[in-house]
Design a protein around this motif. Structure first.
Motif, PDB file in Angstrom:
ATOM      1  N   MET A 235      41.306 -23.339  -0.480  1.00 29.91           N
ATOM      2  CA  MET A 235      40.707 -23.283   0.808  1.00 29.91           C
ATOM      3  C   MET A 235      40.889 -24.494   1.631  1.00 29.91           C
ATOM      4  SD  MET A 235      36.780 -21.763   1.889  1.00 29.91           S
ATOM      5  CE  MET A 235      37.221 -20.022   2.374  1.00 29.91           C
ATOM      6  N   ARG A 236      41.003 -24.488   2.810  1.00 24.56           N
ATOM      7  CA  ARG A 236      41.520 -25.771   3.871  1.00 24.56           C
ATOM      8  C   ARG A 236      40.070 -25.964   4.423  1.00 24.56           C
ATOM      9  NH1 ARG A 236      46.239 -26.488   3.627  1.00 24.56           N
ATOM     10  NH2 ARG A 236      47.338 -26.884   5.578  1.00 24.56           N
ATOM     11  N   TRP A 237      40.223 -27.289   4.920  1.00 26.20           N
ATOM     12  CA  TRP A 237      38.998 -28.058   5.186  1.00 26.20           C
ATOM     13  C   TRP A 237      38.178 -27.411   6.401  1.00 26.20           C
ATOM     14  CZ3 TRP A 237      36.128 -32.122   4.039  1.00 26.20           C
ATOM     15  CH2 TRP A 237      35.528 -32.776   5.002  1.00 26.20           C
ATOM     16  N   ARG A 238      38.958 -26.964   7.407  1.00 28.56           N
ATOM     17  CA  ARG A 238      38.254 -26.486   8.656  1.00 28.56           C
ATOM     18  C   ARG A 238      37.798 -24.988   8.161  1.00 28.56           C
ATOM     19  NH1 ARG A 238      37.013 -27.757  13.189  1.00 28.56           N
ATOM     20  NH2 ARG A 238      38.438 -29.590  13.379  1.00 28.56           N
TER      21      ARG A 238
ATOM     22  N   GLU B 285      33.747 -24.214   8.647  1.00 34.10           N
ATOM     23  CA  GLU B 285      33.302 -23.240   9.612  1.00 34.10           C
ATOM     24  C   GLU B 285      32.591 -22.238   8.947  1.00 34.10           C
ATOM     25  OE1 GLU B 285      36.880 -22.072  11.317  1.00 34.10           O
ATOM     26  OE2 GLU B 285      36.911 -23.853  12.808  1.00 34.10           O
ATOM     27  N   ALA B 286      33.032 -21.683   7.630  1.00 37.36           N
ATOM     28  CA  ALA B 286      32.226 -20.604   6.898  1.00 37.36           C
ATOM     29  C   ALA B 286      30.707 -21.173   6.690  1.00 37.36           C
ATOM     30  CB  ALA B 286      32.888 -20.429   5.510  1.00 37.36           C
TER      31      ALA B 286
ATOM     32  N   PRO C  63      24.180 -26.191  13.830  1.00 40.18           N
ATOM     33  CA  PRO C  63      24.724 -26.512  15.130  1.00 40.18           C
ATOM     34  C   PRO C  63      25.851 -27.083  15.335  1.00 40.18           C
ATOM     35  CG  PRO C  63      22.845 -27.720  14.958  1.00 40.18           C
ATOM     36  CD  PRO C  63      22.953 -26.896  13.884  1.00 40.18           C
ATOM     37  N   SER C  64      26.366 -27.805  14.419  1.00 44.14           N
ATOM     38  CA  SER C  64      27.492 -28.772  14.364  1.00 44.14           C
ATOM     39  C   SER C  64      28.112 -28.610  13.061  1.00 44.14           C
ATOM     40  CB  SER C  64      27.156 -30.170  14.822  1.00 44.14           C
ATOM     41  OG  SER C  64      26.770 -30.631  13.529  1.00 44.14           O
TER      42      SER C  64
ATOM     43  N   SER D 182      27.613 -30.026   2.661  1.00 42.18           N
ATOM     44  CA  SER D 182      28.343 -29.562   1.674  1.00 42.18           C
ATOM     45  C   SER D 182      28.708 -30.850   0.751  1.00 42.18           C
ATOM     46  CB  SER D 182      29.734 -29.254   2.270  1.00 42.18           C
ATOM     47  OG  SER D 182      29.506 -28.187   3.036  1.00 42.18           O
ATOM     48  N   ARG D 183      28.573 -31.993   1.350  1.00 43.59           N
ATOM     49  CA  ARG D 183      29.083 -33.206   0.460  1.00 43.59           C
ATOM     50  C   ARG D 183      28.063 -33.397  -0.294  1.00 43.59           C
ATOM     51  NH1 ARG D 183      32.553 -36.950   2.060  1.00 43.59           N
ATOM     52  NH2 ARG D 183      33.737 -36.437   3.885  1.00 43.59           N
ATOM     53  N   VAL D 184      26.459 -33.084  -0.350  1.00 43.27           N
ATOM     54  CA  VAL D 184      25.298 -33.372  -1.050  1.00 43.27           C
ATOM     55  C   VAL D 184      25.324 -32.265  -2.272  1.00 43.27           C
ATOM     56  CG1 VAL D 184      22.641 -33.183  -1.199  1.00 43.27           C
ATOM     57  CG2 VAL D 184      24.161 -34.594   0.549  1.00 43.27           C
TER      58      VAL D 184
END
Length: 128
Positions: free
Chosen positions: A1-4, A8-9, A17-18, A26-28
């Protein structure tokens, strides 16, 4: 799966909101998850994630012992500034449900075998 598409999912499922908030969660979550997965399954999952998140998964935070799903959520809340257990559960579910989609059913089943009971709910696949 790509980054964006990945972010976005997560942003959509977490109702963030962002994209930055989706990325932080996601990182944590992936850093903590990586500490609980080993071997071929962790490598296979990493190959299905965007490169930055794959590296986070493969270079995880260290876990002294496997965390129950409840303790995993508490750990997420400790790593996200201002988070509560309730918001951390939301963050975890948003990220791990996208991870479940990226992994596919067969890999997800093998991942769940490595994790303590209760993680199927975090991935949004009860009884998985």
């Amino acid at each position: 799966m790509r980054w964006r598409p990945f972010l976005e999912a997560v942003q959509e499922r977490g109702d963030y909101p962002s994209v930055a908030e989706a990325e932080r969660a996601s990182r944590v979550v992936l850093a903590l998850l990586g500490a609980h997965l080993v071997g071929e399954e962790r490598n296979e999952l990493a190959a299905r994630l965007p490169e930055t998140f794959a590296l986070i998964l493969l270079n995880p935070l260290q876990a002294a012992e496997p965390l129950s799903s409840e303790r995993f959520v508490r750990a997420v809340s400790a790593w996200i500034e201002g988070a509560t257990e309730r918001t951390a559960a939301w963050d975890t579910g948003a990220v791990l449900s996208v991870v479940a989609d990226a992994s596919g059913e067969e890999l997800l089943e093998r991942l769940l075998l490595q994790l303590p009971p209760g993680y199927d709910l975090l991935f949004g696949h009860p009884g998985g």
